[in-house]
Scaffold this motif. Structure first.
Motif, mmCIF file in Angstrom:
data_model
loop_
_atom_site.group_PDB
_atom_site.id
_atom_site.type_symbol
_atom_site.label_atom_id
_atom_site.label_comp_id
_atom_site.label_asym_id
_atom_site.label_seq_id
_atom_site.Cartn_x
_atom_site.Cartn_y
_atom_site.Cartn_z
ATOM 1 N N ASN A 247 35.060 27.395 77.625
ATOM 2 C CA ASN A 247 36.457 27.044 77.861
ATOM 3 C C ASN A 247 36.650 25.540 78.060
ATOM 4 O O ASN A 247 37.726 25.005 77.769
ATOM 5 N N ARG A 248 35.615 24.865 78.564
ATOM 6 C CA ARG A 248 35.720 23.427 78.821
ATOM 7 C C ARG A 248 35.114 22.579 77.696
ATOM 8 O O ARG A 248 35.123 21.356 77.768
ATOM 9 N N ASN A 249 34.542 23.239 76.693
ATOM 10 C CA ASN A 249 33.935 22.515 75.572
ATOM 11 C C ASN A 249 32.890 21.507 76.053
ATOM 12 O O ASN A 249 32.864 20.343 75.635
ATOM 13 N N LYS A 250 32.021 21.987 76.935
ATOM 14 C CA LYS A 250 30.957 21.145 77.479
ATOM 15 C C LYS A 250 29.619 21.870 77.369
ATOM 16 O O LYS A 250 29.578 23.102 77.247
ATOM 17 N N GLY A 251 28.533 21.120 77.407
ATOM 18 C CA GLY A 251 27.207 21.702 77.329
ATOM 19 C C GLY A 251 26.294 21.172 78.413
ATOM 20 O O GLY A 251 26.429 20.018 78.850
ATOM 21 N N VAL A 252 25.363 22.008 78.863
ATOM 22 C CA VAL A 252 24.372 21.626 79.864
ATOM 23 C C VAL A 252 22.997 22.050 79.345
ATOM 24 O O VAL A 252 22.837 23.182 78.877
ATOM 25 N N PHE A 253 22.031 21.152 79.403
ATOM 26 C CA PHE A 253 20.673 21.499 78.999
ATOM 27 C C PHE A 253 19.668 20.883 79.963
ATOM 28 O O PHE A 253 19.982 19.942 80.689
ATOM 29 N N GLY A 254 18.480 21.445 79.975
ATOM 30 C CA GLY A 254 17.437 20.965 80.870
ATOM 31 C C GLY A 254 16.198 20.557 80.112
ATOM 32 O O GLY A 254 15.935 21.032 79.000
ATOM 33 N N LEU A 255 15.417 19.661 80.703
ATOM 34 C CA LEU A 255 14.170 19.196 80.098
ATOM 35 C C LEU A 255 13.077 19.149 81.149
ATOM 36 O O LEU A 255 13.271 18.580 82.238
ATOM 37 N N ASN A 256 11.941 19.752 80.838
ATOM 38 C CA ASN A 256 10.727 19.626 81.637
ATOM 39 C C ASN A 256 9.615 19.255 80.669
ATOM 40 O O ASN A 256 9.068 20.103 79.975
ATOM 41 N N LEU A 257 9.298 17.970 80.594
ATOM 42 C CA LEU A 257 8.319 17.498 79.618
ATOM 43 C C LEU A 257 6.956 18.147 79.837
ATOM 44 O O LEU A 257 6.194 18.341 78.886
ATOM 45 N N GLY A 258 6.669 18.521 81.088
ATOM 46 C CA GLY A 258 5.400 19.170 81.387
ATOM 47 C C GLY A 258 5.248 20.549 80.785
ATOM 48 O O GLY A 258 4.144 21.109 80.787
ATOM 49 N N HIS A 259 6.345 21.107 80.261
ATOM 50 C CA HIS A 259 6.295 22.422 79.617
ATOM 51 C C HIS A 259 6.319 22.315 78.089
ATOM 52 O O HIS A 259 6.585 23.307 77.409
ATOM 53 N N MET A 260 6.005 21.119 77.574
ATOM 54 C CA MET A 260 6.057 20.902 76.129
ATOM 55 C C MET A 260 4.678 20.906 75.476
ATOM 56 O O MET A 260 4.542 20.536 74.308
ATOM 57 N N TRP A 261 3.651 21.338 76.201
ATOM 58 C CA TRP A 261 2.288 21.242 75.672
ATOM 59 C C TRP A 261 2.074 22.136 74.459
ATOM 60 O O TRP A 261 1.192 21.868 73.636
ATOM 61 N N ARG A 262 2.848 23.185 74.301
ATOM 62 C CA ARG A 262 2.709 24.042 73.125
ATOM 63 C C ARG A 262 3.533 23.543 71.947
ATOM 64 O O ARG A 262 3.580 24.179 70.904
ATOM 65 N N GLU A 263 4.199 22.424 72.131
ATOM 66 C CA GLU A 263 5.022 21.839 71.075
ATOM 67 C C GLU A 263 4.451 20.485 70.674
ATOM 68 O O GLU A 263 5.177 19.491 70.530
#
Length: 338
Positions: free
Chosen positions: A269-285
């Motif tokens: 309804n507000r046309n907004k987005g929220v996202f999170g980042l934890n670089l320590g959880h990127m080892w499989r990427e």
């Protein structure tokens, strides 16, 4: 080898420089003689017992190093021996010697000192993911960088300026002049005023397209309010919870209780987005992270990635290094040198 060992949860007195066995590289690994190791806020939270991803204690922290390849395991090009490199690691980086997978090692640009090399991986990969990969920041959009004078903040400023975005940063007054010299468009003193009305005034009441917020707690509510339509908020930490002992746990619980709860319908309804980042959880990427790193190294070569080292502390001054960061005294990266 000598290593910084966090012996238990607690204040800075729990960290000791101790002798540990020298590691030996296995197949596919390299042994690095560490010249500099990065210090990050996750290390502080881990020492305080507030970082759920931290290893069991006693442990050696450290996610990033620069140094010289001293030996390689089977299957690794022996021409790497003697080369100056930058490497990412899941802990154990705050030591004189480190073994890592060869896939996590990159050539250190000659233009960077070892201290500057250790300032690259965590800060710039975090900023790249927040602004480019997930935040989708574009030319002429406006970005609010909280803690703009910190390591991630300066990295984000480099990237945002290269994109051509308008940059607004919150920082203590003593860091404003430096930030303007680095290219920040507008600095807001968050300590002596409410930053949100100032930001809305700067943007004619519209807000910004992107906010990156490592603070947590009630800050996320205000950061969300700072977004204009189609705006995105990237969260990547909860530094407001930092404190040792019972006080630290109480602050963490309070910060969690004060966090906003975002619902899909509300976001829609507000046309907004929220996202999170934890670089320590990127080892499989690893493939993605390597792509980001190559773009960052290209930025170093072209001159728009400029890691700034605030101070380099000897291992024996690890307590002073932690206090320096906890008190928000650093402008840019804090590194540790054997």
């Amino acid at each position: 080898m000598r290593a910084i060992v966090t012996t238990a949860n607690g204040d800075v007195s729990v960290m000791k420089v101790e002798q540990r066995p020298d590691p030996v590289p296995s197949a596919g690994e390299v042994l690095i003689r560490v010249k500099a190791s990065g210090l990050n806020f996750a290390d502080i939270l881990a020492r305080q017992g507030l970082y759920p991803d931290g290893p069991p204690k006693p442990c050696v922290m450290g996610y990033e190093v620069s140094g010289i390849v001293e030996a390689v395991g089977e299957g690794v090009d022996r021409n790497l021996i003697g080369k100056a490199v930058i490497a990412m690691t899941r802990f154990k980086g705050q030591a004189e010697l480190l073994v890592v997978s060869a896939a996590q090692v990159f050539a250190k640009p000659d233009s960077l000192t070892f201290e500057e090399g250790a300032a690259i991986p965590v800060n710039y990969l975090t900023a790249w993911a927040l602004l480019v990969t997930m935040g989708g920041l574009r030319k002429d959009e406006a970005v609010l960088i909280h803690n703009a004078g910190g390591g991630v903040g300066l990295a984000a400023l480099d990237i945002a300026k290269h994109i051509g975005a308008k940059t607004i940063g919150t920082a203590s007054p003593g860091k404003h002049e430096f930030l303007y010299q680095r290219g920040l468009d507008h600095a807001i003193d968050y300590r002596n005023q409410d930053w949100l009305p100032v930001l809305l005034d700067l943007t004619s009441g519209r807000g910004v397209e992107l906010v990156i917020d490592p603070l947590g707690g009630p800050s996320w509510k205000k950061s969300y309010r700072a977004l204009r339509a189609t705006g995105r908020m990237g969260v990547f930490g909860m530094s407001v919870a930092s404190a040792s002992g019972i006080r630290g746990k109480l602050r963490a619980f309070r910060a969690i209780a004060q966090m906003p709860r975002f619902s899909p319908l509300g976001l829609m309804n507000r046309n907004k987005g929220v996202f999170g980042l934890n670089l320590g959880h990127m080892w499989r990427e690893g493939e993605k992270v390597r792509d980001w790193t190559q773009e960052i190294m290209r930025g170093v070569a072209e001159g728009w990635i400029r890691p700034h080292v605030d101070r380099a502390f000897p291992f024996e001054q690890i307590a002073d290094a932690h206090r320096h960061m906890e008190q928000r005294m650093n402008t840019g990266k804090v590194v540790l040198v054997p």
